[in-house]
Design a protein around this motif. Sequence first.
Motif, PDB file in Angstrom:
ATOM      1  N   HIS A 209       0.871  -1.179   0.000  1.00 30.71           N
ATOM      2  CA  HIS A 209       0.000   0.000   0.000  1.00 30.71           C
ATOM      3  C   HIS A 209       0.902   1.222   0.000  1.00 30.71           C
ATOM      4  O   HIS A 209       2.062   1.144   0.381  1.00 30.71           O
ATOM      5  CB  HIS A 209      -0.932  -0.005   1.212  1.00 30.71           C
ATOM      6  CG  HIS A 209      -0.219  -0.087   2.525  1.00 30.71           C
ATOM      7  ND1 HIS A 209       0.314  -1.261   2.999  1.00 30.71           N
ATOM      8  CD2 HIS A 209       0.091   0.858   3.436  1.00 30.71           C
ATOM      9  CE1 HIS A 209       0.911  -1.041   4.160  1.00 30.71           C
ATOM     10  NE2 HIS A 209       0.802   0.233   4.454  1.00 30.71           N
ATOM     11  N   SER A 210       0.339   2.343  -0.418  1.00 29.44           N
ATOM     12  CA  SER A 210       1.155   3.547  -0.562  1.00 29.44           C
ATOM     13  C   SER A 210       1.016   4.430   0.676  1.00 29.44           C
ATOM     14  O   SER A 210       0.144   4.225   1.515  1.00 29.44           O
ATOM     15  CB  SER A 210       0.688   4.317  -1.789  1.00 29.44           C
ATOM     16  OG  SER A 210      -0.653   4.714  -1.579  1.00 29.44           O
ATOM     17  N   GLU A 211       1.873   5.435   0.725  1.00 27.28           N
ATOM     18  CA  GLU A 211       1.767   6.440   1.796  1.00 27.28           C
ATOM     19  C   GLU A 211       0.405   7.132   1.711  1.00 27.28           C
ATOM     20  O   GLU A 211      -0.221   7.440   2.728  1.00 27.28           O
ATOM     21  CB  GLU A 211       2.912   7.451   1.631  1.00 27.28           C
ATOM     22  CG  GLU A 211       3.017   8.516   2.700  1.00 27.28           C
ATOM     23  CD  GLU A 211       3.306   7.958   4.094  1.00 27.28           C
ATOM     24  OE1 GLU A 211       3.972   6.902   4.201  1.00 27.28           O
ATOM     25  OE2 GLU A 211       2.838   8.566   5.083  1.00 27.28           O
ATOM     26  N   ASN A 212      -0.083   7.345   0.488  1.00 26.86           N
ATOM     27  CA  ASN A 212      -1.402   7.984   0.330  1.00 26.86           C
ATOM     28  C   ASN A 212      -2.506   7.164   0.969  1.00 26.86           C
ATOM     29  O   ASN A 212      -3.422   7.710   1.587  1.00 26.86           O
ATOM     30  CB  ASN A 212      -1.745   8.154  -1.158  1.00 26.86           C
ATOM     31  CG  ASN A 212      -0.928   9.256  -1.772  1.00 26.86           C
ATOM     32  OD1 ASN A 212      -0.390  10.105  -1.053  1.00 26.86           O
ATOM     33  ND2 ASN A 212      -0.816   9.243  -3.092  1.00 26.86           N
ATOM     34  N   THR A 213      -2.433   5.861   0.793  1.00 24.70           N
ATOM     35  CA  THR A 213      -3.464   5.001   1.393  1.00 24.70           C
ATOM     36  C   THR A 213      -3.395   5.100   2.912  1.00 24.70           C
ATOM     37  O   THR A 213      -4.411   5.184   3.588  1.00 24.70           O
ATOM     38  CB  THR A 213      -3.270   3.540   0.942  1.00 24.70           C
ATOM     39  OG1 THR A 213      -3.371   3.504  -0.459  1.00 24.70           O
ATOM     40  CG2 THR A 213      -4.293   2.612   1.563  1.00 24.70           C
ATOM     41  N   ARG A 214      -2.189   5.121   3.443  1.00 21.99           N
ATOM     42  CA  ARG A 214      -2.059   5.253   4.891  1.00 21.99           C
ATOM     43  C   ARG A 214      -2.686   6.564   5.381  1.00 21.99           C
ATOM     44  O   ARG A 214      -3.464   6.587   6.314  1.00 21.99           O
ATOM     45  CB  ARG A 214      -0.586   5.195   5.296  1.00 21.99           C
ATOM     46  CG  ARG A 214      -0.435   5.280   6.825  1.00 21.99           C
ATOM     47  CD  ARG A 214       0.355   6.477   7.254  1.00 21.99           C
ATOM     48  NE  ARG A 214       1.744   6.397   6.879  1.00 21.99           N
ATOM     49  CZ  ARG A 214       2.680   5.789   7.584  1.00 21.99           C
ATOM     50  NH1 ARG A 214       2.349   5.218   8.711  1.00 21.99           N
ATOM     51  NH2 ARG A 214       3.916   5.783   7.174  1.00 21.99           N
ATOM     52  N   ARG A 215      -2.322   7.652   4.700  1.00 24.87           N
ATOM     53  CA  ARG A 215      -2.856   8.961   5.114  1.00 24.87           C
ATOM     54  C   ARG A 215      -4.372   8.992   4.999  1.00 24.87           C
ATOM     55  O   ARG A 215      -5.070   9.549   5.834  1.00 24.87           O
ATOM     56  CB  ARG A 215      -2.241  10.086   4.271  1.00 24.87           C
ATOM     57  CG  ARG A 215      -0.772  10.294   4.513  1.00 24.87           C
ATOM     58  CD  ARG A 215      -0.470  10.846   5.913  1.00 24.87           C
ATOM     59  NE  ARG A 215       0.940  10.666   6.248  1.00 24.87           N
ATOM     60  CZ  ARG A 215       1.429  10.318   7.435  1.00 24.87           C
ATOM     61  NH1 ARG A 215       0.600  10.096   8.445  1.00 24.87           N
ATOM     62  NH2 ARG A 215       2.712  10.191   7.636  1.00 24.87           N
ATOM     63  N   LYS A 216      -4.865   8.376   3.938  1.00 23.85           N
ATOM     64  CA  LYS A 216      -6.312   8.352   3.720  1.00 23.85           C
ATOM     65  C   LYS A 216      -6.995   7.627   4.883  1.00 23.85           C
ATOM     66  O   LYS A 216      -7.982   8.113   5.441  1.00 23.85           O
ATOM     67  CB  LYS A 216      -6.593   7.629   2.396  1.00 23.85           C
ATOM     68  CG  LYS A 216      -8.020   7.688   1.953  1.00 23.85           C
ATOM     69  CD  LYS A 216      -8.103   7.200   0.518  1.00 23.85           C
ATOM     70  CE  LYS A 216      -9.532   6.868   0.152  1.00 23.85           C
ATOM     71  NZ  LYS A 216      -9.620   6.228  -1.164  1.00 23.85           N
ATOM     72  N   LEU A 217      -6.450   6.482   5.246  1.00 20.82           N
ATOM     73  CA  LEU A 217      -7.014   5.726   6.370  1.00 20.82           C
ATOM     74  C   LEU A 217      -6.964   6.550   7.658  1.00 20.82           C
ATOM     75  O   LEU A 217      -7.908   6.573   8.443  1.00 20.82           O
ATOM     76  CB  LEU A 217      -6.227   4.430   6.584  1.00 20.82           C
ATOM     77  CG  LEU A 217      -6.569   3.287   5.654  1.00 20.82           C
ATOM     78  CD1 LEU A 217      -5.553   2.158   5.803  1.00 20.82           C
ATOM     79  CD2 LEU A 217      -7.978   2.776   5.945  1.00 20.82           C
ATOM     80  N   GLU A 218      -5.846   7.225   7.849  1.00 17.31           N
ATOM     81  CA  GLU A 218      -5.685   8.012   9.079  1.00 17.31           C
ATOM     82  C   GLU A 218      -6.710   9.142   9.141  1.00 17.31           C
ATOM     83  O   GLU A 218      -7.289   9.408  10.182  1.00 17.31           O
ATOM     84  CB  GLU A 218      -4.266   8.571   9.164  1.00 17.31           C
ATOM     85  CG  GLU A 218      -3.237   7.475   9.355  1.00 17.31           C
ATOM     86  CD  GLU A 218      -1.866   7.972   9.803  1.00 17.31           C
ATOM     87  OE1 GLU A 218      -1.234   7.286  10.604  1.00 17.31           O
ATOM     88  OE2 GLU A 218      -1.437   9.046   9.329  1.00 17.31           O
TER      89      GLU A 218
END
Length: 436
Positions: free
Chosen positions: A217-226
């Motif tokens: 998963h990408s950093e964007n996906t992490r940020r989105k989840l957060e």
Amino acid sequence: MDTPFWNREIETAERSRIEQIQLQRLKTIVGWALRTPFYRKRLTQVGINAPQDIRRLQDLQRIPYTTKDDLRLNFPKGLLAVDMKEVLRIHSSSGTTGIPTVIYFARDDVDNWTDLLARSITGTGAVPGDVFQNMMTYGMFTGGLGLHYGAERVGMTVIPIGGGNTKRQIQTMKDFQTTVVHVTPSYLLHIHSRLGEDGIGRPDLALRKAFIGAEPHSENTRRKLEELLQIEAYNSYGLSELNGPGVAFECVCQKDMHVWEDAYIAEVINPHTGAVLKEGEEGELVLTNLVRRATPMLRYRTRDLAFLYPQGCDCGRTHRRLSRILGRTDDMLIINGVNVFPSQIEEKIMRIPEVATNYQIHVDKNGALDRLTVKVEIYPKLFLGEVAKLEALKQKIVDELRASIVISPLVELHEPGALPVSEGKAKRVVDDRPKD
Ligand code: AMP
Ligand code: ZN
């Protein structure tokens, strides 16, 4: 920054101390490896006949790489270093019932692994009293029991709910006021999309953190989840051949994952030439497990592409950090956290007499989740047959595939000539998942 430690002394040990531990443990593990038929042959071929033949850490580079094929070809016991009576547990890679890779753990191996997970969990700021809902699949997959044991050791309240059943997951998060979850990023996105359905919304939950892993998963996906869930999400990397989760984990700084270097030696190599690369260069990650004796694993080629950071981390840990996984060197697909090799699918469907020669494996997203569709051409006579028979055939293919790849794909039957024919090298896999 307030940095929580599980074992401050080891986690902040100087480089020289870490290397001293690595050398001493490498010798021990080579000793265990020499007890296995597989490594005895491999190691003696390069002149390593006893632990003393490892004198410096650089001697590691004399040892040939180990691959997944080595594990398969030596199934089931070619890499077993202890008496079966000493084996406390057996795990295997996700989705590999068709092509097994099996890992044995002795009691101290489970203990060492658990300790690495307790360390990883503590590094994210999770504490005793946190309510931990483990949404990873249990069973032989390491994501279930691995984190389960680690969380118990930390003193968290563990809910071993396992994967799937979204309604129940959400209800359970509410009922027990879950504060930490362990989950694949795609499943957590899916859970978010289902919030509110049964009158349970974000305000009813106490969620603070998620450990996300098992799939790229990408950093964007992490940020989105957060942002969507108002939580902190921590990347967790591991693979069953090296124990499972707990190989590398993010700390509170969330700047990629510390590899626990007293337990693993990480190298990055050029996947084409096998040459060891310099720190910071991207290539294939190769790992040696220093703390598991029942199934020693020396210089295992993970097929995962990544790099190691040369510089330290603000948290004070000295163990080097591993980047996100940037890709694979092989064609392995990860479908909702489960490893699937196209060859496993081909092997199964080609054995079904009704199936003609052309097929396609299609992966896309259905909402947040991955969807696998296997499209097969069948013989014309059959295609014109009764609907009930076609349905039965479809079901048969689904069942056969599920037995091999663990997950249940959609199956589409097509008449001959309906699927694209590729000129030259067949393009059997179409992955339409967005790359963000
Ligand atoms: P398994 O042996 O079933 O645990 O699968 C291990 C594989 O899952 C690894 O080799 C990676 O390809 C993938 N994987 C595990 N954790 C991550 C992660 N955090 N990010 C990307 N891929 C991961
Ligand atoms: Zn750190």
